[in-house]
Design a protein around this motif. Structure first.
Motif, mmCIF file in Angstrom:
data_model
loop_
_atom_site.group_PDB
_atom_site.id
_atom_site.type_symbol
_atom_site.label_atom_id
_atom_site.label_comp_id
_atom_site.label_asym_id
_atom_site.label_seq_id
_atom_site.Cartn_x
_atom_site.Cartn_y
_atom_site.Cartn_z
ATOM 1 N N VAL A 22 -10.416 29.718 73.449
ATOM 2 C CA VAL A 22 -11.239 28.881 74.766
ATOM 3 C C VAL A 22 -10.685 27.619 73.914
ATOM 4 C CG1 VAL A 22 -13.431 28.062 74.304
ATOM 5 C CG2 VAL A 22 -13.436 29.565 73.149
ATOM 6 N N PHE A 23 -10.043 26.501 73.065
ATOM 7 C CA PHE A 23 -9.555 25.366 73.723
ATOM 8 C C PHE A 23 -8.271 25.607 74.539
ATOM 9 C CE2 PHE A 23 -6.425 22.396 71.863
ATOM 10 C CZ PHE A 23 -7.368 21.394 71.382
ATOM 11 N N GLU A 24 -7.423 26.708 74.142
ATOM 12 C CA GLU A 24 -6.738 27.056 75.356
ATOM 13 C C GLU A 24 -7.151 27.077 76.681
ATOM 14 O OE1 GLU A 24 -3.492 29.045 72.370
ATOM 15 O OE2 GLU A 24 -4.403 31.171 72.944
ATOM 16 N N LYS A 25 -7.754 27.707 76.647
ATOM 17 C CA LYS A 25 -9.228 27.970 77.877
ATOM 18 C C LYS A 25 -9.130 26.897 78.703
ATOM 19 C CE LYS A 25 -11.487 31.087 80.611
ATOM 20 N NZ LYS A 25 -12.473 32.214 80.952
ATOM 21 N N SER A 26 -9.361 25.760 77.770
ATOM 22 C CA SER A 26 -10.221 24.370 78.310
ATOM 23 C C SER A 26 -9.145 23.788 79.088
ATOM 24 C CB SER A 26 -10.826 23.851 77.062
ATOM 25 O OG SER A 26 -12.187 24.612 76.996
ATOM 26 N N ILE A 27 -8.002 23.358 78.681
ATOM 27 C CA ILE A 27 -6.998 22.574 79.330
ATOM 28 C C ILE A 27 -5.949 23.474 79.798
ATOM 29 C CG2 ILE A 27 -7.459 21.017 77.168
ATOM 30 C CD1 ILE A 27 -5.608 22.143 75.578
ATOM 31 N N ASN A 28 -6.493 24.927 80.687
ATOM 32 C CA ASN A 28 -5.401 25.608 81.662
ATOM 33 C C ASN A 28 -3.761 26.718 80.560
ATOM 34 O OD1 ASN A 28 -6.415 25.266 83.742
ATOM 35 N ND2 ASN A 28 -6.238 23.245 83.980
ATOM 36 N N GLY A 29 -5.153 26.886 79.542
ATOM 37 C CA GLY A 29 -3.738 27.074 78.697
ATOM 38 C C GLY A 29 -3.006 27.273 77.275
ATOM 39 N N GLY A 30 -3.072 25.662 77.240
ATOM 40 C CA GLY A 30 -2.744 24.905 76.034
ATOM 41 C C GLY A 30 -1.934 23.945 76.140
ATOM 42 N N LEU A 31 -1.866 23.002 75.547
ATOM 43 C CA LEU A 31 -0.693 21.757 75.366
ATOM 44 C C LEU A 31 0.051 22.275 76.313
ATOM 45 C CD1 LEU A 31 -0.207 19.129 75.114
ATOM 46 C CD2 LEU A 31 1.277 19.770 72.762
ATOM 47 N N GLY A 32 1.584 23.797 76.802
ATOM 48 C CA GLY A 32 2.698 23.631 76.543
ATOM 49 C C GLY A 32 3.585 23.123 76.199
ATOM 50 N N LYS A 33 4.551 23.521 76.298
ATOM 51 C CA LYS A 33 5.903 23.006 75.659
ATOM 52 C C LYS A 33 6.889 21.548 77.027
ATOM 53 C CE LYS A 33 7.249 27.756 74.606
ATOM 54 N NZ LYS A 33 7.539 27.028 72.797
ATOM 55 N N GLY A 34 7.080 21.008 76.127
ATOM 56 C CA GLY A 34 7.701 19.603 76.966
ATOM 57 C C GLY A 34 6.889 18.286 76.814
ATOM 58 N N ASN A 35 5.007 19.361 76.287
ATOM 59 C CA ASN A 35 4.413 17.815 76.614
ATOM 60 C C ASN A 35 3.611 17.569 75.247
ATOM 61 O OD1 ASN A 35 4.357 18.869 78.917
ATOM 62 N ND2 ASN A 35 3.035 20.160 79.269
ATOM 63 N N LEU A 36 3.104 16.074 75.553
ATOM 64 C CA LEU A 36 2.531 15.228 74.689
ATOM 65 C C LEU A 36 0.696 15.676 74.603
ATOM 66 C CD1 LEU A 36 4.281 12.499 75.181
ATOM 67 C CD2 LEU A 36 4.740 14.381 73.554
ATOM 68 N N GLY A 37 0.201 15.580 73.226
ATOM 69 C CA GLY A 37 -1.241 15.671 73.763
ATOM 70 C C GLY A 37 -1.586 14.963 72.308
ATOM 71 N N VAL A 38 -2.733 14.336 72.589
ATOM 72 C CA VAL A 38 -3.341 13.280 71.710
ATOM 73 C C VAL A 38 -5.249 14.183 71.338
ATOM 74 C CG1 VAL A 38 -4.397 10.799 70.601
ATOM 75 C CG2 VAL A 38 -1.662 11.243 72.443
ATOM 76 N N LEU A 39 -5.176 13.744 70.139
ATOM 77 C CA LEU A 39 -6.750 14.057 69.317
ATOM 78 C C LEU A 39 -7.037 12.881 69.061
ATOM 79 C CD1 LEU A 39 -6.794 16.860 66.808
ATOM 80 C CD2 LEU A 39 -7.375 17.068 69.349
ATOM 81 N N ALA A 40 -8.299 11.768 70.006
ATOM 82 C CA ALA A 40 -8.493 10.370 69.244
ATOM 83 C C ALA A 40 -10.202 10.224 69.117
ATOM 84 C CB ALA A 40 -7.857 9.664 70.628
ATOM 85 N N SER A 41 -9.865 9.654 68.673
ATOM 86 C CA SER A 41 -11.343 9.832 68.173
ATOM 87 C C SER A 41 -11.738 7.861 66.631
ATOM 88 C CB SER A 41 -12.340 10.237 66.951
ATOM 89 O OG SER A 41 -11.882 10.301 65.837
ATOM 90 N N ARG A 42 -12.800 7.619 66.216
ATOM 91 C CA ARG A 42 -12.781 6.554 64.981
ATOM 92 C C ARG A 42 -12.337 6.717 63.718
ATOM 93 N NH1 ARG A 42 -13.194 1.829 66.851
ATOM 94 N NH2 ARG A 42 -15.269 0.386 68.207
ATOM 95 N N LYS A 43 -12.152 6.591 63.178
ATOM 96 C CA LYS A 43 -11.259 6.971 61.383
ATOM 97 C C LYS A 43 -12.579 7.471 60.959
ATOM 98 C CE LYS A 43 -8.972 5.293 57.816
ATOM 99 N NZ LYS A 43 -8.264 4.859 57.234
#
Length: 234
Positions: free
Chosen positions: A14-35
């Motif tokens: 579901v995570f992958e589908k939500s972002i059109n198939g996943g992060l993908g090769k050659g790409n940068l992704g961030v998980l961001a939140s408060r500590k």
């Protein structure tokens, strides 16, 4: 349940589908939140899913200790194995752990070039064909657009994806009216995927605020389960 069925039923699909198939090769992704909201748990769950899929992962930690990172991997694996009643769990564990390397750096005491040289040496000289690199606890306050450009080029050259976990330290509001992390606005064009974690009542919700060119807030219908610390469907 056998490993192939576990992979198929994972909420990471579901995570992958939500972002059109996943992060993908050659790409940068961030998980961001408060500590303390659960970024490392999410990052380790993403990595463990890669390992279940026979991929190779390099986990770069900027913490002063790495023993808690190993503990996270052990705990996440045990929870997944127990929840899905995984067959031959010990054998599967021993098989996938061989495809994971944990590295440790002090971000303030080393340049991005030095970090990438160390990772490159592991990939080329160490014959560790990484599919994904995780930068756990990366401080974007110490980052520059030039650093992000080098990381992007590295990801493209080695055909791998790079995930970051980023603790947001700015004063409130931490997110703008569209849910975008204020601290990351300067890097918005350099990042391909940005996912935020934030409390909604007693639960931690995952939302995509950037997915490649899409910058609209997307409810992924996923949360961080407070009992298992796994990414789960709402």
């Amino acid at each position: 349940m056998v490993k192939s069925e576990l992979i198929k039923r994972s909420p990471l699909r579901v995570f992958e589908k939500s972002i059109n198939g996943g992060l993908g090769k050659g790409n940068l992704g961030v998980l961001a939140s408060r500590k303390g909201v659960g970024k490392t748990a999410c990052l380790v769950h993403l990595a463990t899913d890669q390992l279940f899929n026979d991929k190779h992962v390099i986990h770069v930690s900027f913490s002063s200790r790495v023993d808690h990172i190993v503990s996270w991997y052990e705990d996440i694996f045990k929870e997944i194995a127990k929840m899905r009643d995984l067959e031959n769990a010990v054998s599967v564990h021993d098989e996938i752990v061989k495809n994971r390397v944990i590295m440790n750096f002090n971000q303030k005491g080393i340049s991005i070039d030095q970090i990438l040289r160390s990772i490159s040496a592991l990939i080329t000289d160490g014959n560790f064909a990484a599919d994904q690199v995780l930068f756990d606890g990366y401080d974007f306050e110490d980052a520059t657009l030039e650093d992000l450009a080098k990381l992007k080029a590295f990801a493209q050259d080695h055909q791998l994806g790079i995930w970051f976990s980023a603790s947001l330290k700015s004063e409130e509001p931490c997110f703008d009216d569209e849910g975008f992390p204020v601290e990351l606005k300067a890097f918005a064009e350099s990042l391909d995927v940005i996912i935020t974690l934030a409390y909604a009542g007693d639960n931690v919700k995952l939302r995509a605020v950037k997915d490649q060119k899409n910058t609209e807030l997307i409810n992924m219908h996923l949360m961080l389960d407070p009992k298992t610390m796994l990414i789960a469907r709402e």
